[in-house]
Design an enzyme around this catalytic site. Structure first.
Site, PDB file in Angstrom:
ATOM      1  N   TYR A 187      29.742  44.590 132.074  1.00 38.97           N
ATOM      2  CA  TYR A 187      30.235  43.291 132.536  1.00 38.97           C
ATOM      3  C   TYR A 187      31.603  43.433 133.179  1.00 38.97           C
ATOM      4  CZ  TYR A 187      32.263  38.612 132.202  1.00 38.97           C
ATOM      5  OH  TYR A 187      32.867  37.418 132.486  1.00 38.97           O
TER       6      TYR A 187
ATOM      7  N   TRP B 216      34.579  41.987 136.548  1.00 40.63           N
ATOM      8  CA  TRP B 216      34.874  41.352 137.843  1.00 40.63           C
ATOM      9  C   TRP B 216      34.931  42.336 139.000  1.00 40.63           C
ATOM     10  CZ3 TRP B 216      36.018  36.437 139.939  1.00 40.63           C
ATOM     11  CH2 TRP B 216      35.626  35.396 139.105  1.00 40.63           C
TER      12      TRP B 216
HETATM   13  N1  LIG Z   1      41.699  37.222 124.705  1.00 46.38           N
HETATM   14  C1  LIG Z   1      41.052  36.953 125.832  1.00 46.38           C
HETATM   15  N2  LIG Z   1      40.194  37.845 126.335  1.00 46.38           N
HETATM   16  C2  LIG Z   1      39.528  37.585 127.465  1.00 46.38           C
HETATM   17  C3  LIG Z   1      39.723  36.363 128.153  1.00 46.38           C
HETATM   18  C4  LIG Z   1      40.638  35.411 127.605  1.00 46.38           C
HETATM   19  O1  LIG Z   1      40.846  34.314 128.148  1.00 46.38           O
HETATM   20  N3  LIG Z   1      41.278  35.750 126.447  1.00 46.38           N
HETATM   21  N4  LIG Z   1      39.007  36.109 129.293  1.00 46.38           N
HETATM   22  C5  LIG Z   1      37.698  36.725 129.402  1.00 46.38           C
HETATM   23  C6  LIG Z   1      37.102  36.515 130.715  1.00 46.38           C
HETATM   24  S1  LIG Z   1      36.842  34.896 131.182  1.00 46.38           S
HETATM   25  C7  LIG Z   1      36.691  37.532 131.514  1.00 46.38           C
HETATM   26  S2  LIG Z   1      35.814  37.158 132.941  1.00 46.38           S
HETATM   27  C8  LIG Z   1      36.938  38.933 131.140  1.00 46.38           C
HETATM   28  C9  LIG Z   1      37.358  39.781 132.337  1.00 46.38           C
HETATM   29  O2  LIG Z   1      37.152  41.101 132.110  1.00 46.38           O
HETATM   30  P1  LIG Z   1      36.836  42.118 133.321  1.00 46.38           P
HETATM   31  O3  LIG Z   1      36.094  41.415 134.381  1.00 46.38           O
HETATM   32  O4  LIG Z   1      36.220  43.320 132.722  1.00 46.38           O
HETATM   33  O5  LIG Z   1      38.317  42.432 133.810  1.00 46.38           O
HETATM   34  P2  LIG Z   1      38.865  43.128 135.127  1.00 46.38           P
HETATM   35  O6  LIG Z   1      40.262  43.486 134.778  1.00 46.38           O
HETATM   36  O7  LIG Z   1      38.663  42.274 136.308  1.00 46.38           O
HETATM   37  O8  LIG Z   1      38.012  44.471 135.240  1.00 46.38           O
HETATM   38  C10 LIG Z   1      37.395  44.929 136.376  1.00 46.38           C
HETATM   39  C11 LIG Z   1      37.456  46.457 136.394  1.00 46.38           C
HETATM   40  O9  LIG Z   1      36.629  46.929 137.456  1.00 46.38           O
HETATM   41  C12 LIG Z   1      37.309  47.959 138.160  1.00 46.38           C
HETATM   42  N5  LIG Z   1      36.779  47.982 139.537  1.00 46.38           N
HETATM   43  C13 LIG Z   1      37.144  47.197 140.576  1.00 46.38           C
HETATM   44  N6  LIG Z   1      36.395  47.480 141.660  1.00 46.38           N
HETATM   45  C14 LIG Z   1      35.532  48.447 141.311  1.00 46.38           C
HETATM   46  C15 LIG Z   1      34.499  49.150 142.009  1.00 46.38           C
HETATM   47  O10 LIG Z   1      34.228  48.921 143.178  1.00 46.38           O
HETATM   48  N7  LIG Z   1      33.807  50.072 141.299  1.00 46.38           N
HETATM   49  C16 LIG Z   1      34.071  50.357 140.009  1.00 46.38           C
HETATM   50  N8  LIG Z   1      33.340  51.277 139.406  1.00 46.38           N
HETATM   51  N9  LIG Z   1      35.048  49.706 139.320  1.00 46.38           N
HETATM   52  C17 LIG Z   1      35.751  48.765 139.962  1.00 46.38           C
HETATM   53  C18 LIG Z   1      38.757  47.569 138.085  1.00 46.38           C
HETATM   54  O11 LIG Z   1      39.593  48.686 138.305  1.00 46.38           O
HETATM   55  C19 LIG Z   1      38.861  46.979 136.673  1.00 46.38           C
HETATM   56  O12 LIG Z   1      39.205  47.970 135.728  1.00 46.38           O
HETATM   57  O13 LIG Z   1      37.969  39.013 130.142  1.00 46.38           O
HETATM   58  C20 LIG Z   1      37.689  38.201 129.013  1.00 46.38           C
HETATM   59  N10 LIG Z   1      38.633  38.492 127.951  1.00 46.38           N
HETATM   60  N1  LIG Z   2      45.138  34.248 138.675  1.00 45.91           N
HETATM   61  C1  LIG Z   2      43.985  34.355 137.986  1.00 45.91           C
HETATM   62  N2  LIG Z   2      42.984  33.481 138.221  1.00 45.91           N
HETATM   63  C2  LIG Z   2      41.834  33.566 137.490  1.00 45.91           C
HETATM   64  C3  LIG Z   2      41.619  34.587 136.545  1.00 45.91           C
HETATM   65  C4  LIG Z   2      42.691  35.501 136.320  1.00 45.91           C
HETATM   66  O1  LIG Z   2      42.596  36.403 135.463  1.00 45.91           O
HETATM   67  N3  LIG Z   2      43.843  35.358 137.047  1.00 45.91           N
HETATM   68  N4  LIG Z   2      40.413  34.655 135.858  1.00 45.91           N
HETATM   69  C5  LIG Z   2      39.269  33.959 136.428  1.00 45.91           C
HETATM   70  C6  LIG Z   2      38.177  33.842 135.442  1.00 45.91           C
HETATM   71  S1  LIG Z   2      37.120  35.138 135.219  1.00 45.91           S
HETATM   72  C7  LIG Z   2      37.970  32.720 134.741  1.00 45.91           C
HETATM   73  S2  LIG Z   2      36.737  32.665 133.585  1.00 45.91           S
HETATM   74  C8  LIG Z   2      38.805  31.540 134.930  1.00 45.91           C
HETATM   75  C9  LIG Z   2      39.351  31.054 133.591  1.00 45.91           C
HETATM   76  O2  LIG Z   2      39.658  29.715 133.633  1.00 45.91           O
HETATM   77  P1  LIG Z   2      40.133  29.018 132.278  1.00 45.91           P
HETATM   78  O3  LIG Z   2      39.326  29.504 131.141  1.00 45.91           O
HETATM   79  O4  LIG Z   2      40.176  27.566 132.513  1.00 45.91           O
HETATM   80  O5  LIG Z   2      41.610  29.638 132.167  1.00 45.91           O
HETATM   81  P2  LIG Z   2      42.543  29.858 130.872  1.00 45.91           P
HETATM   82  O6  LIG Z   2      43.872  30.253 131.412  1.00 45.91           O
HETATM   83  O7  LIG Z   2      41.932  30.736 129.868  1.00 45.91           O
HETATM   84  O8  LIG Z   2      42.642  28.432 130.202  1.00 45.91           O
HETATM   85  C10 LIG Z   2      43.057  27.289 130.931  1.00 45.91           C
HETATM   86  C11 LIG Z   2      44.096  26.532 130.154  1.00 45.91           C
HETATM   87  O9  LIG Z   2      43.557  26.173 128.887  1.00 45.91           O
HETATM   88  C12 LIG Z   2      44.613  26.150 127.965  1.00 45.91           C
HETATM   89  N5  LIG Z   2      44.090  26.182 126.591  1.00 45.91           N
HETATM   90  C13 LIG Z   2      43.769  27.255 125.839  1.00 45.91           C
HETATM   91  N6  LIG Z   2      43.340  26.856 124.615  1.00 45.91           N
HETATM   92  C14 LIG Z   2      43.386  25.511 124.613  1.00 45.91           C
HETATM   93  C15 LIG Z   2      43.071  24.519 123.635  1.00 45.91           C
HETATM   94  O10 LIG Z   2      42.670  24.798 122.509  1.00 45.91           O
HETATM   95  N7  LIG Z   2      43.217  23.217 124.010  1.00 45.91           N
HETATM   96  C16 LIG Z   2      43.672  22.864 125.244  1.00 45.91           C
HETATM   97  N8  LIG Z   2      43.762  21.566 125.530  1.00 45.91           N
HETATM   98  N9  LIG Z   2      44.008  23.769 126.163  1.00 45.91           N
HETATM   99  C17 LIG Z   2      43.859  25.084 125.854  1.00 45.91           C
HETATM  100  C18 LIG Z   2      45.457  27.335 128.361  1.00 45.91           C
HETATM  101  O11 LIG Z   2      46.789  27.200 127.892  1.00 45.91           O
HETATM  102  C19 LIG Z   2      45.356  27.342 129.882  1.00 45.91           C
HETATM  103  O12 LIG Z   2      46.474  26.753 130.500  1.00 45.91           O
HETATM  104  O13 LIG Z   2      39.934  31.800 135.755  1.00 45.91           O
HETATM  105  C20 LIG Z   2      39.658  32.582 136.898  1.00 45.91           C
HETATM  106  N10 LIG Z   2      40.855  32.630 137.713  1.00 45.91           N
HETATM  107 MO   LIG Z   3      35.904  34.871 133.332  1.00 48.24          MO
END
Ligand SMILES: Nc1nc2c(c(=O)[nH]1)N[C@H]1C(S)=C(S)[C@@H](COP(=O)(O)OP(=O)(O)OC[C@H]3O[C@@H](n4cnc5c(=O)[nH]c(N)nc54)[C@H](O)[C@@H]3O)O[C@H]1N2
Ligand SMILES: Nc1nc2c(c(=O)[nH]1)N[C@H]1C(S)=C(S)[C@@H](COP(=O)(O)OP(=O)(O)OC[C@H]3O[C@@H](n4cnc5c(=O)[nH]c(N)nc54)[C@H](O)[C@@H]3O)O[C@H]1N2
Ligand SMILES: [Mo]
Length: 759
Positions: A97, A99
């Site tokens: 999994y 991005w």
């Molecule tokens: N505590 C906490 N944990 C979270 C979250 C949170 O809110 N709180 N958010 C969660 C969410 S919503 C998400 S989506 C995940 C995100 O987790 P990931 O999607 O796994 O995070 P990325 O850092 O985008 O990792 C992408 C990796 O792919 C590699 N990459 C980029 N391009 C290529 C390519 O062309 N080929 C290959 N082989 N590799 C490539 C990059 O170098 C990078 O290491 O994290 C989750 N984890």
């Molecule tokens: N720049 C940037 N943009 C991104 C990403 C990134 O890593 N960087 N990740 C992308 C991805 S994969 C995803 S899934 C989306 C994530 O999108 P979201 O999941 O919406 O993003 P978060 O920052 O985890 O949370 C949004 C807000 O929720 C608040 N929050 C957390 N817990 C609580 C709670 O219990 N109650 C309330 N009311 N608020 C709370 C946090 O403080 C934060 O400001 O963003 C995408 N966009």
């Molecule tokens: Mo995500």
């Protein structure tokens, strides 16, 4: 994105679309391509190379040895064959999994699955980390995911909404990216909202970048983390006290309201969910809760919810209760009222264009075998720990596969998964771990075989902007040659397919080069466009010109109102729920009998929250970072803008800082029973007392010589690895408590971005 180059080197980069809100994530391509953190050559862990069928040493503690591509691919092929022959396809986890990088051809995980489908199948994944809870509950409630669907259009919001609530949403950060490229329109709409004079409220424990952006034109309300359901119940109860619930809408468009109402009023459990009851849980005054109820009732109100609040234990309840509240207000399906779960993501609400939409590479070869099993993506560690064990998922009885071989391509699971130390323990179990990476991430450092991948600037691809708007079709022409010995994932899996069977390359590529595939995707886009009166120039001309193509606006789509047809005539336009209506009580969920996901929205106390914190413990928020995409770009110069004392910042309230003798700029130690990290203190009243924020995505950098403390501040060292519930099995990255103190130990040098020791 536009990139300047002298042919060999990247010199600079910037966004390709005109915008008044420059996107920092587009400014550091130079650092990405030329980073000292790049994986340069195929590398194998020493103890693995010594005896590949019975590896020695410990993953993450061993040296690496440089090998040739040929040797690396031979090793993988032989071990893959051995493991598949001995344990079958389910023992191979290719549900990788992440991005990755943008593009319709070079989709790392998809290409991995394509190869594995040719080889005879694999274990894949279900759901995602983003919306694991919401995407599982919403189909039961409204018949679709909502989180990945087009929203009531922005022009209508600006015209009709009186009140807009950003509930757990921080669009100023999160709109910097989209699953495709960003169309860069979203912030302009929020800017228009800011200037509109409408009442805008943000409900978030942290004063986010969005709150700062709105300034005086927004009210910020900070509940305790994880208590939103109680807050919503308090608002809902106030509606009932005043007889304001919309009986007509509830009767026509919903089922199960009476059962929920009996809970709300306390008739069924003896506890009335009054504003006062809610205030005691969520920390927002009862008077304010009543004011919100009045405001929402008297005005056309759009509840725009983000996803942070559902990335928690019992995350399913959040959006279910939000929809229930919106149903009681009775504005769902009107232009400007109701709820929307994707305004903060990929610019939902930016109207869909008439467009020639690209297709993309599929994760399966012709006559291949797809996933033979799938595990909920955030349960990977539980699966590694408990091969064969039974578990529940969304009403299904399932068993974890016995995983022996893990291949991760395009994801950073050592930053994205909760409870890093538990992950590291489970990670020792498989017989083979392969990581395809551009960079020496923590996952790569804990692998047996690491394959260097090109970045998207070293290969040819195509993309669209806007996941919903389809605003542009974009060429992504190679900028520089592959660095060092990096190869495209595409080429690696084509080569391995040929090793797997004679003619495998032909099966994998279908006889086409990368450019021929792009031409195919473009041709299909052309056919799709033709049905919408959109004509594309010939591919050669387009590719030569190297310019994006903007799609024409659609007046009809600019008037799109989500649920409008259903609202008008629910009988003729039923939702895809069992009843065809919005389900406030779900018979189906009732039949599952899950204590952690009851059959109507309910306040449930999390295992770790403000209400059961031990003395001095604080609640850990791990919101998404402004200047990274998760872990991506942590090593770039953008880090200098946010790092404090050379560590990931931790935001804490002055009261909490003072009580611990911490001042701004201090290095602090943050710990709980799961692990410990160092972070740099940012002291501000822009966070709820009792809450600390460390953004997700700092690379783990565990120091064995100092009790495994993470020197960089990777928040998942602290978070809890438990499912949102057995319905969604989503991740609960926002459910954790931890202690904080000023760090007084020896100074520790950051090594997160250094390649591992090698010979
Ligand atoms: N505590 C906490 N944990 C979270 C979250 C949170 O809110 N709180 N958010 C969660 C969410 S919503 C998400 S989506 C995940 C995100 O987790 P990931 O999607 O796994 O995070 P990325 O850092 O985008 O990792 C992408 C990796 O792919 C590699 N990459 C980029 N391009 C290529 C390519 O062309 N080929 C290959 N082989 N590799 C490539 C990059 O170098 C990078 O290491 O994290 C989750 N984890
Ligand atoms: N720049 C940037 N943009 C991104 C990403 C990134 O890593 N960087 N990740 C992308 C991805 S994969 C995803 S899934 C989306 C994530 O999108 P979201 O999941 O919406 O993003 P978060 O920052 O985890 O949370 C949004 C807000 O929720 C608040 N929050 C957390 N817990 C609580 C709670 O219990 N109650 C309330 N009311 N608020 C709370 C946090 O403080 C934060 O400001 O963003 C995408 N966009
Ligand atoms: Mo995500």
């Amino acid at each position: 994105m536009l990139v300047d180059t002298d042919g060999e080197n990247v010199l600079a980069s910037r966004g390709a679309l005109p915008t008044r809100h420059p996107n920092s994530l587009q400014s550091v391509v130079q650092d990405q391509v030329h980073s000292p953190t790049r994986v340069r050559y195929p590398m194998v862990r020493k103890g693995f190379l010594a005896s590949p069928s019975r590896p020695q040493g410990v993953r993450g503690q061993d040296e690496f040895v440089r090998v040739s591509w040929d040797q690396a691919l031979m090793l993988i092929h032989e071990q893959h064959k051995r493991i598949r022959d001995s344990f079958g396809p389910a023992s191979i986890f290719a549900g990788s999994y992440g991005w990755r990088s943008n593009g319709v051809l070079h989709k790392a995980a998809t290409l991995l699955q394509r190869y594995m489908s040719l080889a005879g199948g694999y274990t894949g994944h279900l759901g995602d980390y983003s919306t694991g809870a919401a995407q599982a509950i919403m189909p039961h409630v409204v018949g679709g995911s909502e989180v990945y669907q087009q929203q009531t259009s922005w022009p209508l919001i600006l015209e009709h909404s009186d009140v807009v609530v950003l509930w757990s949403a921080n669009p100023l950060n999160t709109l910097k990216i989209a699953w495709n490229a960003s169309d860069e329109q979203g912030i302009s709409y929020f800017d228009a909202l800011r200037k509109s004079g409408k009442r805008v409220i943000c409900i978030d424990p942290m004063r986010s970048e969005t709150v700062e952006f709105f300034g005086d034109s927004m009210e910020w309300l900070a509940p305790h983390m994880g208590t939103d359901v109680a807050l919503m119940l308090g608002i809902a109860h106030t509606l009932v006290e005043n007889g304001w619930q919309n009986e007509d809408f509830l009767a026509r468009c919903t089922v199960g309201y009476e059962i929920f109402a009996a809970y709300l009023t306390g008739e069924s459990d003896g506890v009335a969910k009054t504003a006062e009851w809610a205030a005691a849980i969520c920390g927002i005054d009862a008077a304010k809760i009543r004011e919100l109820a009045t405001l929402f009732h008297q005005n056309t109100t759009m509840l725009m919810a983000g996803w942070g609040m559902q990335r928690q234990q019992f995350g399913e309840q959040k959006h279910w209760m939000l929809v229930t509240l919106a149903a009681m207000l009775g504005q769902i399906g009107t232009p400007g009222g109701g709820f929307g779960l994707s305004y903060h993501f990929a610019n939902g609400g930016n109207p869909t264009r008439r467009a020639a939409v690209l297709t993309s590479m599929q994760g399966s070869v012709k006559e291949g075998i797809d996933a033979v099993d799938k595990i909920p993506v955030a349960r990977i560690v539980e699966a590694l720990e408990n091969p064969g064990a039974p578990y529940q998922h969304n009403g299904m009885d399932r068993h974890f596969p016995d995983i022996r071989f893990v291949w991760w391509a395009g994801g950073a699971n050592f930053t994205h998964h909760q409870d890093t130390n538990r992950l590291i323990r489970a990670w020792q179990k498989p017989e083979l771990v392969v990581i395809s990476e551009c960079f020496w991430t923590a996952a790569a450092k804990h692998a047996d075989i690491v394959l260097p991948a090109t970045t998207s600037f070293e290969r040819n691809d195509l993309t669209m902007t806007g996941d919903y708007s389809n605003q542009h079709l974009v060429p992504m022409k190679r900028v520089v040659a592959p660095q060092y010995e990096a190869r495209d994932d595409w080429e690696v899996f084509a080569e391995l397919s040929e090793r797997w069977e004679a003619g495998g390359r032909e099966r994998f590529t279908e006889g086409k080069s990368d450019l021929q595939w792009l031409e195919t995707f473009y041709a299909i886009a052309g056919e799709r466009g033709a049905s919408q009166q959109v004509t594309l120039p010939p591919f050669d001309e387009f590719w030569q010109a190297n310019q994006l193509i903007e799609m024409p606006e659609s007046e009809q789509n600019a008037r799109f109102v989500r649920f409008a047809d259903f609202r008008r005539d629910p009988q003729s336009n039923p939702l895809k729920t069992p009843s065809g209506k919005i389900e406030i009580f779900s018979e189906r969920i009732n039949s599952f009998g899950y204590a952690d996901c009851p059959p109507h929205p309910k306040w449930l106390e999390p295992d770790e929250w403000h209400g059961n914190a031990e003395p001095q413990q604080l609640q850990v928020l791990s919101a998404h970072p402004a200047h990274r995409l998760h872990s991506q770009l942590n090593f770039t110069r953008l880090r200098e803008e946010y790092a404090v004392a050379g560590r990931e910042p931790i935001t804490l309230h002055p009261e909490d800082a003072k009580a611990r003798g911490i001042t701004a700029g201090d290095v602090v130690r943050v710990w709980n029973k799961r692990g410990q990290v160092l972070a740099g203190a940012v002291v501000t009243d822009g966070i709820k007392p009792g809450v600390i924020c460390i953004h997700e995505g700092a690379w783990p950098d565990l120091e064995p010589a100092a009790d495994g403390i993470c020197k960089n501040g990777a928040v998942n060292v602290l978070t809890k690895d438990l499912p949102s519930s057995r319905l969604g099995n989503g991740c609960a990255g926002n459910t954790a408590l931890a202690w904080v103190e000023k760090y007084t130990g020896p100074s520790l040098t950051l090594t997160a971005f250094d390649p591992p020791a090698s010979s």
